[in-house]
Write an enzyme that holds these catalytic residues in place. Structure first.
Site, mmCIF file in Angstrom:
data_model
loop_
_atom_site.group_PDB
_atom_site.id
_atom_site.type_symbol
_atom_site.label_atom_id
_atom_site.label_comp_id
_atom_site.label_asym_id
_atom_site.label_seq_id
_atom_site.Cartn_x
_atom_site.Cartn_y
_atom_site.Cartn_z
ATOM 1 N N LEU A 219 86.797 31.001 61.836
ATOM 2 C CA LEU A 219 85.541 31.643 62.212
ATOM 3 C C LEU A 219 85.237 31.339 63.683
ATOM 4 O O LEU A 219 85.278 30.185 64.115
ATOM 5 C CB LEU A 219 84.394 31.129 61.335
ATOM 6 C CG LEU A 219 84.486 31.458 59.836
ATOM 7 C CD1 LEU A 219 83.298 30.854 59.106
ATOM 8 C CD2 LEU A 219 84.553 32.963 59.610
ATOM 9 N N GLY A 259 89.670 23.898 54.976
ATOM 10 C CA GLY A 259 88.798 22.858 55.500
ATOM 11 C C GLY A 259 87.964 23.389 56.645
ATOM 12 O O GLY A 259 88.408 24.269 57.393
ATOM 13 N N GLY A 260 86.739 22.847 56.816
ATOM 14 C CA GLY A 260 85.877 23.313 57.892
ATOM 15 C C GLY A 260 85.657 24.813 57.797
ATOM 16 O O GLY A 260 85.281 25.339 56.760
ATOM 17 N N ASP A 261 85.913 25.516 58.908
ATOM 18 C CA ASP A 261 85.764 26.976 58.913
ATOM 19 C C ASP A 261 87.125 27.674 58.895
ATOM 20 O O ASP A 261 87.237 28.836 59.259
ATOM 21 C CB ASP A 261 84.948 27.421 60.128
ATOM 22 C CG ASP A 261 85.638 27.061 61.453
ATOM 23 O OD1 ASP A 261 86.624 26.290 61.416
ATOM 24 O OD2 ASP A 261 85.200 27.561 62.503
ATOM 25 N N GLU A 262 88.150 26.955 58.454
ATOM 26 C CA GLU A 262 89.509 27.506 58.431
ATOM 27 C C GLU A 262 89.896 27.912 57.017
ATOM 28 O O GLU A 262 89.731 27.140 56.061
ATOM 29 C CB GLU A 262 90.503 26.468 58.963
ATOM 30 C CG GLU A 262 91.925 27.003 59.056
ATOM 31 C CD GLU A 262 92.896 25.945 59.578
ATOM 32 O OE1 GLU A 262 94.046 26.309 59.863
ATOM 33 O OE2 GLU A 262 92.493 24.768 59.680
#
Length: 340
Positions: A219, A259-262
């Site tokens: 993102l 994970g995170g925005d991945e």
């Protein structure tokens, strides 16, 4: 020859006294010509059978008892009826029980191969039947996962089967597996589930000479929003984006949160690179759509790296590396685009 009928008891002595009263004085105790002398048979075996039935009724596992001579089911205990709902007479024989309640054909065939040869077999050897996991259809139509084992008892002409209900255990295992492989925030498969899913996809493609596309999605602009609005609002944004990933992929494609925005998309049955590029275009358009959060109109973008098996890479590790490098190129080229 005399027949041993069990240990002597007070009841047995009383019975003998009634059967053989002491002769009175002067009476002839010799048998008359041709008279058959019958000794009493005390009901020891009958009492033992009643005690055995009481023990089986009280067992905490379901039990059935069948004749080795004709497969006739002679006994089921209370736990059996509680577990499956069936009562004596619902299934006349072992073969009928297997045919009507073992809903998995492979399990039914395996059970027949293990159990049925012992019926009408003249072997005198006691055989332990190891437990096997079987799906059993209950009288109300529900399915119970059970461990079924037993013992063949030629000396008494019977086969005894035991049934242990493991339905709740199996449900717990499924739940634990789901929790281990699912991202709790978005409900997407997580980083732990992703490698196995990618390997399985490549294996299917290899068998059918097909192609698979891997799309790595980041993102654009998420970190500033997350820092400004706070992590709680950032989590809501990730949930919105996860739903858009689901809606933008084809049936059979798999979206995973790494994970995170991945995130990553595994796209099966990709005829050529153009199909993968179309999927990437739909993802970009879906993510760009504005959304409202706490009365604020917000928007994000995305960068996508594409890799295709076996065109770009022959293994799962190489495919992942190729897609990651393509994602890096997309970011360096101005973001909001895909690269391959």
């Amino acid at each position: 020859t005399s027949r041993y009928t069990g240990p002597r008891t007070a009841d047995a002595d009383a019975g003998a006294a009634r059967a053989y009263p002491d002769p009175g004085p002067g009476q002839d105790t010799r048998p008359a010509m041709g008279e058959v002398i019958s000794k009493p048979v005390f009901p020891f075996e009958q009492r033992l059978q009643h005690r055995l039935q009481a023990v089986l009724e009280g067992m905490p596992v379901a039990i059935s008892w069948a004749s080795l001579a004709n497969q006739h089911i002679e006994f089921i205990n209370r736990k059996f009826t509680e577990m499956f709902g069936y009562v004596p007479g619902d299934h006349a024989t072992v073969a009928q029980w297997i045919a009507e309640t073992y809903i998995n054909p492979a399990q039914a065939r395996r059970t027949e191969e293990i159990w049925l040869p012992y019926f009408q077999n003249l072997s005198s050897e006691t055989v332990q039947i190891p437990q096997a996991e079987l799906d059993v259809k209950c009288k109300d139509g529900s399915i119970r996962n059970t461990l079924v084992g037993g013992v063949i008892l030629p000396d008494v002409g019977s086969a005894l089967a035991t049934f242990v209900d493991i339905t709740e255990l199996k449900q717990s295992e499924v739940q634990l597996t789901r929790l281990a492989l699912e991202d709790p925030l978005t409900g997407l498969p997580n980083r732990r589930a992703f490698p196995e899913a990618l390997k399985n996809s490549l294996a299917r493609a290899g068998r059918s000479n097909a192609s698979v596309a891997l799309l790595m999605v980041d993102l654009d602009g998420f970190k500033p929003l997350n820092d400004t609005l706070g992590h709680d609002q950032g989590d809501l944004i990730l949930q919105i984006m996860a739903q858009r990933l689901r809606e933008s992929t084809r049936g059979g494609d798999l979206a995973c949160r790494l994970g995170g925005d991945e995130s990553a998309i595994i796209a099966d049955r990709v005829a050529d690179a153009h199909i993968a590029e179309q999927v990437a275009d739909r993802l970009l358009a879906a993510i760009r759509r504005s959304f409202t959060l706490n009365d604020q109109c917000l928007a994000l973008g995305a960068s996508i790296g594409i890799s295709i098996y076996p065109l770009d890479a022959p293994t799962d590790a190489a495919l992942f590396k190729h897609a990651d490098l393509a994602l890096y190129r997309a970011k360096n080229s101005g973001r909001g685009r895909w690269s391959r």
